[in-house]
Design a protein around this motif. Structure first.
Motif, short mmCIF file in Angstrom:
data_model
loop_
_atom_site.label_atom_id
_atom_site.label_comp_id
_atom_site.label_asym_id
_atom_site.label_seq_id
_atom_site.Cartn_x
_atom_site.Cartn_y
_atom_site.Cartn_z
N LEU A 52 0.84 -1.20 0.00
CA LEU A 52 0.00 0.00 0.00
C LEU A 52 0.87 1.24 0.00
CD1 LEU A 52 -2.49 -0.98 2.84
CD2 LEU A 52 -2.95 -1.05 0.39
N ALA A 53 0.50 2.22 -0.80
CA ALA A 53 1.10 3.54 -0.71
C ALA A 53 0.55 4.22 0.54
CB ALA A 53 0.78 4.37 -1.96
N GLN A 54 1.21 5.27 0.99
CA GLN A 54 0.79 5.91 2.24
C GLN A 54 -0.66 6.42 2.17
OE1 GLN A 54 3.70 8.72 3.57
NE2 GLN A 54 3.16 8.39 5.69
N ASP A 55 -1.05 7.01 1.04
CA ASP A 55 -2.42 7.50 0.92
C ASP A 55 -3.43 6.35 0.90
OD1 ASP A 55 -1.46 6.85 -1.72
OD2 ASP A 55 -3.14 7.97 -2.57
N GLU A 56 -3.05 5.22 0.32
CA GLU A 56 -3.94 4.06 0.33
C GLU A 56 -4.13 3.53 1.75
OE1 GLU A 56 -3.01 2.13 -4.03
OE2 GLU A 56 -1.57 1.77 -2.41
N ALA A 57 -3.05 3.50 2.52
CA ALA A 57 -3.14 3.06 3.92
C ALA A 57 -4.04 4.01 4.70
CB ALA A 57 -1.75 3.00 4.55
N ASP A 58 -3.93 5.31 4.44
CA ASP A 58 -4.80 6.28 5.11
C ASP A 58 -6.27 6.06 4.76
OD1 ASP A 58 -2.60 7.50 6.31
OD2 ASP A 58 -2.49 9.12 4.83
N GLN A 59 -6.54 5.75 3.50
CA GLN A 59 -7.92 5.51 3.08
C GLN A 59 -8.50 4.26 3.76
OE1 GLN A 59 -8.06 5.47 -1.22
NE2 GLN A 59 -7.07 7.47 -1.34
N ILE A 60 -7.72 3.20 3.85
CA ILE A 60 -8.18 1.99 4.53
C ILE A 60 -8.41 2.27 6.00
CG2 ILE A 60 -7.50 -0.33 5.27
CD1 ILE A 60 -6.28 -0.70 2.51
N ALA A 61 -7.50 3.02 6.63
CA ALA A 61 -7.66 3.37 8.05
C ALA A 61 -8.95 4.15 8.27
CB ALA A 61 -6.45 4.18 8.54
N GLN A 62 -9.27 5.05 7.36
CA GLN A 62 -10.50 5.83 7.47
C GLN A 62 -11.73 4.92 7.43
OE1 GLN A 62 -10.96 9.02 8.14
NE2 GLN A 62 -13.16 9.01 7.84
N VAL A 63 -11.71 3.94 6.56
CA VAL A 63 -12.83 3.01 6.45
C VAL A 63 -12.95 2.15 7.70
CG1 VAL A 63 -13.68 0.98 5.19
CG2 VAL A 63 -12.80 2.94 3.94
N LEU A 64 -11.83 1.75 8.30
CA LEU A 64 -11.85 0.87 9.45
C LEU A 64 -12.25 1.57 10.75
CD1 LEU A 64 -8.70 -1.32 8.79
CD2 LEU A 64 -11.10 -1.98 8.54
N HIS A 65 -12.13 2.87 10.79
CA HIS A 65 -12.54 3.58 12.01
C HIS A 65 -14.03 3.43 12.23
CE1 HIS A 65 -9.01 5.65 13.43
NE2 HIS A 65 -8.69 5.97 12.19
N SER A 66 -14.42 3.30 13.50
CA SER A 66 -15.84 3.17 13.80
C SER A 66 -16.57 4.49 13.59
CB SER A 66 -16.04 2.67 15.23
OG SER A 66 -15.44 3.57 16.15
N ARG A 67 -15.83 5.59 13.65
CA ARG A 67 -16.39 6.92 13.36
C ARG A 67 -15.46 7.63 12.39
NH1 ARG A 67 -17.49 8.47 19.53
NH2 ARG A 67 -19.51 7.49 19.75
N ASP A 70 -14.19 13.36 10.72
CA ASP A 70 -15.03 14.54 10.98
C ASP A 70 -15.86 14.36 12.25
OD1 ASP A 70 -14.07 15.83 8.72
OD2 ASP A 70 -15.73 15.14 7.45
N ASP A 71 -16.42 13.17 12.43
CA ASP A 71 -17.22 12.91 13.64
C ASP A 71 -16.36 12.96 14.89
OD1 ASP A 71 -19.50 12.59 12.12
OD2 ASP A 71 -19.48 10.39 12.20
N ARG A 72 -15.17 12.34 14.83
CA ARG A 72 -14.28 12.35 15.99
C ARG A 72 -13.80 13.75 16.31
NH1 ARG A 72 -9.83 8.62 14.56
NH2 ARG A 72 -10.60 8.82 12.47
N LEU A 73 -13.54 14.56 15.28
CA LEU A 73 -13.11 15.94 15.48
C LEU A 73 -14.23 16.76 16.13
CD1 LEU A 73 -10.69 17.73 15.03
CD2 LEU A 73 -11.61 18.32 12.79
N ALA A 74 -15.46 16.55 15.69
CA ALA A 74 -16.59 17.27 16.27
C ALA A 74 -16.76 16.92 17.75
CB ALA A 74 -17.87 16.95 15.50
#
Length: 88
Positions: A52-67, A70-74
């Protein structure tokens, strides 16, 4: 889930995951920051490696988060306002 972290000299850091159901996978974080997902089919050696490229890893991490981020930041902003004595 059981997670172990191992430094692999000259390579990077290996994070090994064992699920409650006994499935195994790992993420190898190379010294250059790239990541490989290692899938185990039952043995000690991975049956598949997915680079995985770094941006691909970030995208997968975003999908795996339960929130979402944006929701966590709020939620963090709301908690900070409460701590500071502002309105929630």
């Amino acid at each position: 889930m059981n997670i172990t972290r191992t430094t692999v000299p000259g390579e990077g850091v290996l994070f090994h995951f064992a699920t409650r159901d006994g499935q195994n996978l790992a993420v190898m974080v190379d010294r250059n920051g790239s990541r490989r997902i290692l899938v185990y089919g039952g043995g000690d050696e991975p049956s598949q490696a997915i680079q995985l490229a770094q941006d691909e890893a970030d995208q997968i991490a975003q999908v795996l988060h339960s929130r979402s981020v944006d929701d966590r930041l709020a939620i963090l902003e709301q908690r900070m306002a409460e701590i500071a004595g502002g309105t929630p």
